[in-house]
Write a protein that holds these residues in place. Structure first.
Motif, PDB file in Angstrom:
ATOM      1  N   ASN A 280     -85.689   8.568  37.825  1.00 29.92           N
ATOM      2  CA  ASN A 280     -84.464   8.167  37.414  1.00 29.92           C
ATOM      3  C   ASN A 280     -83.273   8.974  37.985  1.00 29.92           C
ATOM      4  OD1 ASN A 280     -81.932   6.923  36.530  1.00 29.92           O
ATOM      5  ND2 ASN A 280     -82.853   5.913  35.006  1.00 29.92           N
ATOM      6  N   ALA A 281     -82.633   8.767  39.112  1.00 29.86           N
ATOM      7  CA  ALA A 281     -81.801   9.808  39.601  1.00 29.86           C
ATOM      8  C   ALA A 281     -80.210   9.400  39.073  1.00 29.86           C
ATOM      9  CB  ALA A 281     -81.815   9.620  40.824  1.00 29.86           C
ATOM     10  N   GLY A 282     -80.382   8.623  37.905  1.00 26.71           N
ATOM     11  CA  GLY A 282     -78.725   8.268  37.396  1.00 26.71           C
ATOM     12  C   GLY A 282     -78.103   7.552  38.279  1.00 26.71           C
ATOM     13  N   ILE A 283     -76.776   7.035  37.767  1.00 24.32           N
ATOM     14  CA  ILE A 283     -75.774   6.128  38.553  1.00 24.32           C
ATOM     15  C   ILE A 283     -75.392   6.874  40.102  1.00 24.32           C
ATOM     16  CG2 ILE A 283     -75.405   4.973  36.317  1.00 24.32           C
ATOM     17  CD1 ILE A 283     -72.865   6.616  36.514  1.00 24.32           C
ATOM     18  N   ASP A 284     -74.920   6.133  40.762  1.00 26.93           N
ATOM     19  CA  ASP A 284     -74.283   6.506  42.164  1.00 26.93           C
ATOM     20  C   ASP A 284     -72.928   7.121  41.658  1.00 26.93           C
ATOM     21  OD1 ASP A 284     -76.465   5.453  43.407  1.00 26.93           O
ATOM     22  OD2 ASP A 284     -75.425   3.539  44.011  1.00 26.93           O
ATOM     23  N   SER A 299     -82.149  12.965  33.846  1.00 29.12           N
ATOM     24  CA  SER A 299     -82.559  13.100  32.639  1.00 29.12           C
ATOM     25  C   SER A 299     -83.358  11.954  32.197  1.00 29.12           C
ATOM     26  CB  SER A 299     -81.538  13.318  31.638  1.00 29.12           C
ATOM     27  OG  SER A 299     -80.575  12.096  31.846  1.00 29.12           O
ATOM     28  N   LEU A 300     -83.304  10.994  32.841  1.00 34.80           N
ATOM     29  CA  LEU A 300     -84.119   9.716  32.389  1.00 34.80           C
ATOM     30  C   LEU A 300     -85.521   9.573  33.231  1.00 34.80           C
ATOM     31  CD1 LEU A 300     -81.325   6.972  32.290  1.00 34.80           C
ATOM     32  CD2 LEU A 300     -82.298   8.238  30.548  1.00 34.80           C
ATOM     33  N   SER A 301     -85.691  10.566  33.791  1.00 34.54           N
ATOM     34  CA  SER A 301     -87.035  10.746  34.637  1.00 34.54           C
ATOM     35  C   SER A 301     -88.047  11.126  33.679  1.00 34.54           C
ATOM     36  CB  SER A 301     -86.836  11.500  35.710  1.00 34.54           C
ATOM     37  OG  SER A 301     -86.178  11.071  36.756  1.00 34.54           O
ATOM     38  N   GLN A 302     -89.631  10.906  33.987  1.00 33.59           N
ATOM     39  CA  GLN A 302     -90.504  11.263  32.911  1.00 33.59           C
ATOM     40  C   GLN A 302     -90.677  12.501  33.265  1.00 33.59           C
ATOM     41  OE1 GLN A 302     -94.032   9.139  34.228  1.00 33.59           O
ATOM     42  NE2 GLN A 302     -95.298  10.224  32.545  1.00 33.59           N
TER      43      GLN A 302
END
Length: 306
Positions: A280-284, A299-302
């Motif tokens: 999860n690369a976050g929002i644009d 931070s939302l990546s595994q």
């Protein structure tokens, strides 16, 4: 009656006298009985002189191949040799002699018994036919097999079928003369299964997307063949000892001994570790003249040691 006449030639007188000559030329009866036959079932026959004259004034003498001092004077001697036997009966009172001849033949011809070649049972050949066809044949010949696979249903067949290993004996008997012969054959059994080892379970990953499944611990040699079955098996690798596969699933190895046609199987499982990590690369975000740097948010990546 005989008469003698004596004449005096001077005076012509005669005298006579008679003498009687009797005869005792009665011949005795000599009967040696019927002809005989020696066989394997009857190895001795008794010569039958019972129909001959007998009594204290009759002398019995046999002559022939099996006559000796011990039995020549017997009325009915037992003999074991073929040939011509002559019985002589003498009337010791008048010395008259009569003779009779008996012929003893021999039939001790042994039949031919041939049990055939040795045979073998294996995983493909579950029964074999014993081959007695080279034995003598005929209506007077009786076949008797014995062995572990013989029973009341096949013991008298010329070529019985059996399903068990062991030694098989064939006895051929001529029912006419009682002579017999025997022969034996051996049925062996080879049902030893080969060793099939498909090796340890394996895992496909993104780093290692193919694996060599390992049949090397299986039986090896010119008389062993290998066949693999499974999702990654094709015409190019199905008969390899260690085929390379790229598909997960269960793989079955079949090992065959081409000499006894026995087989063994083993299987191995090739797992797939294809779990992709969560990203999860976050929002644009947008760079501006005012905001000329940005911080990307993963931070939302595994996360973890793997």
């Amino acid at each position: 009656t005989y008469q003698i006449v004596v004449t005096n030639t001077t005076n012509g007188c005669t005298a006579t006298n008679d003498v009687v000559v009797n005869t005792n030329a009665v011949f005795p009866t000599a009967s040696g009985g019927t002809d005989g036959l020696l066989t394997c079932a009857q190895p001795a026959v008794v010569l039958d002189g019972a129909g001959s004259s007998s009594g204290p004034n009759f002398q019995v003498v046999w002559a022939g191949p099996d006559i000796s001092v011990a039995n020549q004077s017997q009325q009915s001697p037992s003999i074991t040799k073929a040939g011509t036997y002559i019985l002589t009966i003498t009337n010791t009172t008048n010395s008259c002699v009569s003779k009779d001849t008996v012929v003893v033949d021999e039939d001790k011809v042994v039949p031919v018994a041939a049990a055939g070649q040795d045979l073998k049972l294996d995983c493909q050949t579950l029964d074999v036919t014993l081959d007695g066809s080279l034995s003598d044949t005929g209506s007077t010949l009786v076949y008797l097999w014995s062995g572990t696979g013989i029973n009341a249903g096949n013991q008298n067949q010329q070529s019985p079928t059996v399903t068990q290993p062991g030694t098989y004996n064939l006895l051929v008997t001529n029912s006419d003369n009682g002579c017999s012969a025997q022969d034996a054959t051996t049925v062996t059994q080879d049902i030893a299964a080969p060793t099939a080892s498909a090796g340890a379970n394996l895992t496909l990953t993104c780093l290692q997307n193919s694996q060599s499944i390992d049949g090397s611990a299986s039986s090896a040699g010119a008389n062993f063949t290998y066949i693999w079955q499974g999702p990654g098996i094709n015409t190019g690798n199905f008969d390899k000892l260690n085929p390379v596969v790229a598909d997960s699933g269960t793989y079955i190895l079949i090992v065959t001994n081409t000499q006894n046609h026995c087989t063994a199987t083993d299987q191995v499982y090739v797992a797939l570790d294809g779990d992709f990590p969560v990203t999860n690369a976050g929002i644009d975000k947008t760079l501006t003249c005012q905001n000329d740097t940005l911080q990307l948010d993963g931070s939302l990546s595994q996360a973890g040691a793997g």
